[in-house]
Structure formats: C-alpha cells, structure tokens
Write a protein that holds these residues in place. Structure first.
Motif, PDB file in Angstrom:
ATOM      1  N   LYS A 285     -83.883  57.737  45.348  1.00 42.92           N
ATOM      2  CA  LYS A 285     -83.817  58.992  44.599  1.00 42.92           C
ATOM      3  C   LYS A 285     -84.648  60.026  45.376  1.00 42.92           C
ATOM      4  O   LYS A 285     -85.731  59.711  45.868  1.00 42.92           O
ATOM      5  CB  LYS A 285     -84.376  58.799  43.192  1.00 42.92           C
ATOM      6  CG  LYS A 285     -84.184  59.997  42.297  1.00 42.92           C
ATOM      7  CD  LYS A 285     -84.482  59.630  40.857  1.00 42.92           C
ATOM      8  CE  LYS A 285     -84.311  60.808  39.946  1.00 42.92           C
ATOM      9  NZ  LYS A 285     -82.944  61.214  39.717  1.00 42.92           N
TER      10      LYS A 285
ATOM     11  N   GLU B 287     -77.567  67.106  44.016  1.00 44.55           N
ATOM     12  CA  GLU B 287     -78.015  66.298  42.877  1.00 44.55           C
ATOM     13  C   GLU B 287     -76.841  65.559  42.250  1.00 44.55           C
ATOM     14  O   GLU B 287     -76.942  64.365  41.929  1.00 44.55           O
ATOM     15  CB  GLU B 287     -78.697  67.185  41.832  1.00 44.55           C
ATOM     16  CG  GLU B 287     -80.050  67.701  42.263  1.00 44.55           C
ATOM     17  CD  GLU B 287     -80.596  68.788  41.341  1.00 44.55           C
ATOM     18  OE1 GLU B 287     -79.937  69.135  40.329  1.00 44.55           O
ATOM     19  OE2 GLU B 287     -81.683  69.311  41.648  1.00 44.55           O
ATOM     20  N   GLU B 288     -75.727  66.257  42.062  1.00 47.79           N
ATOM     21  CA  GLU B 288     -74.542  65.632  41.480  1.00 47.79           C
ATOM     22  C   GLU B 288     -74.023  64.501  42.357  1.00 47.79           C
ATOM     23  O   GLU B 288     -73.607  63.453  41.859  1.00 47.79           O
ATOM     24  CB  GLU B 288     -73.436  66.671  41.273  1.00 47.79           C
ATOM     25  CG  GLU B 288     -73.710  67.650  40.159  1.00 47.79           C
ATOM     26  CD  GLU B 288     -72.700  68.794  40.106  1.00 47.79           C
ATOM     27  OE1 GLU B 288     -71.820  68.901  41.003  1.00 47.79           O
ATOM     28  OE2 GLU B 288     -72.792  69.597  39.156  1.00 47.79           O
TER      29      GLU B 288
ATOM     30  N   TYR C   4     -75.772  62.651  44.470  1.00 44.36           N
ATOM     31  CA  TYR C   4     -76.662  61.488  44.366  1.00 44.36           C
ATOM     32  C   TYR C   4     -76.392  60.733  43.068  1.00 44.36           C
ATOM     33  O   TYR C   4     -76.301  59.505  43.066  1.00 44.36           O
ATOM     34  CB  TYR C   4     -78.140  61.878  44.455  1.00 44.36           C
ATOM     35  CG  TYR C   4     -79.003  60.649  44.364  1.00 44.36           C
ATOM     36  CD1 TYR C   4     -79.246  59.873  45.490  1.00 44.36           C
ATOM     37  CD2 TYR C   4     -79.499  60.210  43.141  1.00 44.36           C
ATOM     38  CE1 TYR C   4     -79.977  58.700  45.401  1.00 44.36           C
ATOM     39  CE2 TYR C   4     -80.226  59.042  43.040  1.00 44.36           C
ATOM     40  CZ  TYR C   4     -80.464  58.287  44.178  1.00 44.36           C
ATOM     41  OH  TYR C   4     -81.176  57.117  44.086  1.00 44.36           O
ATOM     42  N   GLU C   5     -76.265  61.455  41.960  1.00 44.33           N
ATOM     43  CA  GLU C   5     -76.011  60.806  40.668  1.00 44.33           C
ATOM     44  C   GLU C   5     -74.683  60.047  40.695  1.00 44.33           C
ATOM     45  O   GLU C   5     -74.588  58.939  40.152  1.00 44.33           O
ATOM     46  CB  GLU C   5     -76.024  61.827  39.530  1.00 44.33           C
ATOM     47  CG  GLU C   5     -77.391  62.431  39.276  1.00 44.33           C
ATOM     48  CD  GLU C   5     -78.481  61.401  39.007  1.00 44.33           C
ATOM     49  OE1 GLU C   5     -78.206  60.392  38.304  1.00 44.33           O
ATOM     50  OE2 GLU C   5     -79.609  61.577  39.512  1.00 44.33           O
ATOM     51  N   LYS C   6     -73.672  60.624  41.316  1.00 52.76           N
ATOM     52  CA  LYS C   6     -72.373  59.954  41.448  1.00 52.76           C
ATOM     53  C   LYS C   6     -72.529  58.661  42.251  1.00 52.76           C
ATOM     54  O   LYS C   6     -72.017  57.609  41.867  1.00 52.76           O
ATOM     55  CB  LYS C   6     -71.375  60.883  42.129  1.00 52.76           C
ATOM     56  CG  LYS C   6     -70.025  60.265  42.408  1.00 52.76           C
ATOM     57  CD  LYS C   6     -69.136  61.224  43.161  1.00 52.76           C
ATOM     58  CE  LYS C   6     -67.924  60.521  43.710  1.00 52.76           C
ATOM     59  NZ  LYS C   6     -67.165  61.350  44.633  1.00 52.76           N
TER      60      LYS C   6
ATOM     61  N   HIS D 175     -74.377  56.024  40.275  1.00 54.61           N
ATOM     62  CA  HIS D 175     -73.470  55.443  39.278  1.00 54.61           C
ATOM     63  C   HIS D 175     -72.516  54.440  39.958  1.00 54.61           C
ATOM     64  O   HIS D 175     -72.300  53.335  39.439  1.00 54.61           O
ATOM     65  CB  HIS D 175     -72.687  56.545  38.573  1.00 54.61           C
ATOM     66  CG  HIS D 175     -71.701  56.030  37.576  1.00 54.61           C
ATOM     67  ND1 HIS D 175     -72.085  55.501  36.365  1.00 54.61           N
ATOM     68  CD2 HIS D 175     -70.351  55.933  37.628  1.00 54.61           C
ATOM     69  CE1 HIS D 175     -71.014  55.096  35.712  1.00 54.61           C
ATOM     70  NE2 HIS D 175     -69.946  55.356  36.448  1.00 54.61           N
TER      71      HIS D 175
END
Length: 195
Positions: A143, A181-182, A184-186, A189
């Motif tokens: 992260k 950010e999106e 990394y989150e994808k 997941h």
C-alpha cells in the motif's frame, strides 16, 4: 504477438513518452504530464498495457521496478522465461525527458519512490497458478506509504505545469492521484479474490 499463443518473451521499458522522438506524448503518458503535443498537461489517463494483456487469460504479465525490488524483477524474469507461452514484462524506466531532480544518476531511487508513492505498481499475473486453484494475480507492491504529489513534483514534466497553468495543474494532479489510488485498490481486490 502476445495473442499468437507462441512461447515469446517481451520486455517493455515504459518511459511514458515516445523517448526516441524527443519526448512526445503517447498513449502511455500519464494524466498531468507535460510532453511534446501535451504542453498543457495530458488530460486523459494512460493506456494500461498490463491490464490489456491480462484479458487474454493465457499471457504471463508482470510490472516491475528494479529500483523498488531487484528480487521481484529477477523472480519475474525467471517466471516469464519458464512460462510455456507468451509473456510480457513491463518495466518502469525513468527517462531524461522526465526531468528528474538530481538527474538520471538517481533513476534507481526514482523507481523506488514511484512504487512507494503508488505512482507505479508491481505485480505478477501467472496463468499457471489458476491450474493449481490459486489466484493467478499477485500484487507485489505494498500500500502506498509516500506522497504521490511529492513524487510527481520531483519531475519537471509535472512541476513545470504548476508554473504555466496552476489551476489546470491542480485539477490534473488530483485526477491522476485519484486514478492511482483506484488502480491500487483494484489490484488489491484482484489479489484477494479466491480462485
């Protein structure tokens, strides 16, 4: 070539511009970066070559940054070579056209900072893992722990926009940070999904 299914290994050095033409904007140029033909900052996000290649389902795909992790790079190269089909390794490659503070002599550190800031993500997609009931996608990046904005302000291709078009720069940088950010989150997941 990747769609052929043949046992080929491809290494892409991603400089995010057309380096051989003097730094022209390309589909790989990120939001907010200044380049030839994008002197007011690129307004749309860059093409995600790794995501495109993963959609085939049978292509080994990885993103690496030698400055962030030599071990990850060496593991990726071994896995890609051993993979019995097409493989694509995308390496973050700082370029003189980035205008890195400190010059190209600090490019390894720049690569490390790119991953720490969430500007560049390292991962592996190995279709063989699915054959064993494992998730083929592995996120190697942690992260983000550093400032995205501080990272991009260390390069002339971004900080020059703040002087020429300050309002536009702020809008584009906010958009670019949101995209990172999106992404990394994808990826996080995708890495957590059960096969």
């Amino acid at each position: 070539m990747l769609a052929s299914g043949l046992d080929v290994n491809v290494l892409v050095l991603d400089t995010e511009v057309y380096s051989n033409t003097g730094g022209q904007s390309s589909k790989a140029t990120p939001v907010g970066a200044v380049a030839k033909f994008a002197s007011a900052g690129k307004r749309i996000r860059k093409k995600d070559l790794g995501a495109i290649a993963m959609t085939y389902g049978y292509v080994y795909v990885a993103q690496v940054s030698i400055g962030a992790s030599q071990a990850q790079l060496f593991n990726v190269l071994k896995e890609a070579e051993a993979y019995p089909g097409p493989s694509l390794v995308i390496a973050y490659a700082p370029c003189i056209n980035h205008g890195i503070k400190g010059g190209m002599g600090v490019s390894m550190n720049e690569e490390k900072k790119a991953v720490a800031a969430g500007y560049w993500h390292t991962f592996r997609f190995d279709p063989r893992r699915a054959d064993n009931g494992e998730n083929p996608f592995q996120l190697d990046s942690k992260k983000p722990s550093a400032s995205y904005r501080d990272f991009i302000m260390g390069e002339v291709r971004y900080n020059s926009l703040t002087r020429a078009f300050p309002q536009r720069a702020e809008q584009l940088f906010e958009k670019a940070e949101k995209y990172a950010e999106e992404k990394y989150e994808k990826f996080a997941h995708m890495a957590s999904e059960e096969e």
